[in-house]
Motif scaffolding. Sequence first.
Motif, short mmCIF file in Angstrom:
data_model
loop_
_atom_site.label_atom_id
_atom_site.label_comp_id
_atom_site.label_asym_id
_atom_site.label_seq_id
_atom_site.Cartn_x
_atom_site.Cartn_y
_atom_site.Cartn_z
N ARG A 180 0.81 -1.21 0.00
CA ARG A 180 0.00 0.00 0.00
C ARG A 180 0.85 1.26 0.00
N LEU A 181 2.16 1.09 0.22
CA LEU A 181 3.04 2.25 0.40
C LEU A 181 4.09 2.40 -0.69
N ILE A 182 4.57 1.30 -1.23
CA ILE A 182 5.73 1.34 -2.13
C ILE A 182 5.53 0.43 -3.33
N GLU A 183 6.37 0.66 -4.36
CA GLU A 183 6.40 -0.20 -5.54
C GLU A 183 7.82 -0.69 -5.77
N VAL A 184 7.95 -1.79 -6.48
CA VAL A 184 9.27 -2.36 -6.76
C VAL A 184 9.94 -1.61 -7.91
N ASP A 185 11.25 -1.79 -8.01
CA ASP A 185 12.03 -1.24 -9.10
C ASP A 185 11.73 -2.03 -10.37
N PRO A 186 11.27 -1.39 -11.45
CA PRO A 186 10.94 -2.13 -12.68
C PRO A 186 12.16 -2.73 -13.38
N THR A 187 13.36 -2.43 -12.90
CA THR A 187 14.55 -3.05 -13.49
C THR A 187 14.47 -4.56 -13.41
N ASP A 188 14.08 -5.07 -12.23
CA ASP A 188 13.95 -6.53 -12.09
C ASP A 188 12.60 -6.96 -11.51
N GLY A 189 11.78 -6.00 -11.11
CA GLY A 189 10.44 -6.31 -10.63
C GLY A 189 10.37 -6.89 -9.24
N ILE A 190 11.49 -6.93 -8.53
CA ILE A 190 11.54 -7.57 -7.21
C ILE A 190 12.07 -6.62 -6.14
N HIS A 191 13.16 -5.94 -6.45
CA HIS A 191 13.86 -5.16 -5.44
C HIS A 191 13.37 -3.71 -5.38
N LEU A 192 13.88 -2.96 -4.42
CA LEU A 192 13.38 -1.63 -4.14
C LEU A 192 14.42 -0.56 -4.45
N LYS A 193 13.93 0.60 -4.85
CA LYS A 193 14.79 1.77 -5.01
C LYS A 193 14.99 2.45 -3.65
N PRO A 194 16.03 3.29 -3.52
CA PRO A 194 16.24 3.98 -2.25
C PRO A 194 15.02 4.76 -1.78
N GLU A 195 14.27 5.33 -2.71
CA GLU A 195 13.08 6.09 -2.33
C GLU A 195 12.05 5.20 -1.63
N ALA A 196 11.91 3.97 -2.11
CA ALA A 196 10.98 3.04 -1.48
C ALA A 196 11.48 2.62 -0.11
N HIS A 197 12.79 2.40 0.01
CA HIS A 197 13.36 2.09 1.32
C HIS A 197 13.05 3.21 2.32
N ALA A 198 13.18 4.45 1.87
CA ALA A 198 12.94 5.59 2.76
C ALA A 198 11.49 5.62 3.24
N VAL A 199 10.58 5.40 2.32
CA VAL A 199 9.15 5.41 2.68
C VAL A 199 8.83 4.27 3.64
N LEU A 200 9.32 3.09 3.34
CA LEU A 200 9.03 1.93 4.18
C LEU A 200 9.64 2.09 5.56
N GLY A 201 10.90 2.54 5.62
CA GLY A 201 11.55 2.70 6.91
C GLY A 201 10.81 3.67 7.82
N LYS A 202 10.35 4.76 7.27
CA LYS A 202 9.60 5.74 8.06
C LYS A 202 8.27 5.16 8.53
N ALA A 203 7.62 4.42 7.66
CA ALA A 203 6.33 3.82 8.02
C ALA A 203 6.49 2.78 9.13
N VAL A 204 7.56 1.99 9.06
CA VAL A 204 7.79 0.99 10.10
C VAL A 204 8.08 1.67 11.43
N ALA A 205 8.89 2.73 11.40
CA ALA A 205 9.19 3.47 12.64
C ALA A 205 7.92 4.02 13.26
N GLU A 206 7.03 4.56 12.43
CA GLU A 206 5.77 5.09 12.94
C GLU A 206 4.90 3.99 13.52
N ALA A 207 4.88 2.83 12.85
CA ALA A 207 4.08 1.71 13.37
C ALA A 207 4.60 1.25 14.72
#
Length: 212
Positions: A180-207
């Motif tokens: 609901r928060l992030i999308e994968v990197d279309p380079t390989d369809g599996i891994h995350l870009k730094p921007e997604a890491h940033a969003v996820l990390g902040k969301a986990v801290a808030e949770a």
Amino acid sequence: MKTVVVFGDSNSYGTPGMADPDGWGRFAPHERWPGVMLAGLGQGWRLVEEALPGRTTVHDDPIEGVYKSGLRALPIVLESHRPIDLFVINLGTNDLKARFAVTAADIANSVGVLVRTIQASEAGPDGKPPGILVISPAAIIETGFLGAMFSGGTEKSRRLGAAMAAMAKRFGVGFLDAARLIEVDPTDGIHLKPEAHAVLGKAVAEAIAHTA
């Protein structure tokens, strides 16, 4: 000082999108979502990163190795790092590989096996179980050189959030749906870009802040 353990796969390890099988790398600690999470939690927390590329929930991988099974590693991690205040599980993506032939419900139930193992442990403070937060991973895309390996995984990954949420509710543990928060990197369809890491990390801290 509270201890949080992140138990995950390559998207917790910090593997960038890969254009080919030789494209291995790793984002810096402050770029990976566990590091972003730790910064958001502030003083008073210690982070243990237990992230292994290719890690499954409960499956011995016949190609990449039996040690990829999260269930095999879990008792070692629990005992090695106790007392653990919070155990964060971010697994399920590798279970989407076609070789395992499992459903979204199977994957959620496999994470449930890990949850039950943690809840039955004495790895938390005063010999009690640690708190648990389950993260359902981002939906994948079948593309690039990994597309065939994850054939059929896209649709299953879109159903993971609901299945994982129901499992987390059943066991009374925290839950966050990364899809609901992030999308994968279309380079390989599996891994995350730094921007997604940033969003996820902040969301986990808030949770964590809302439940700790």
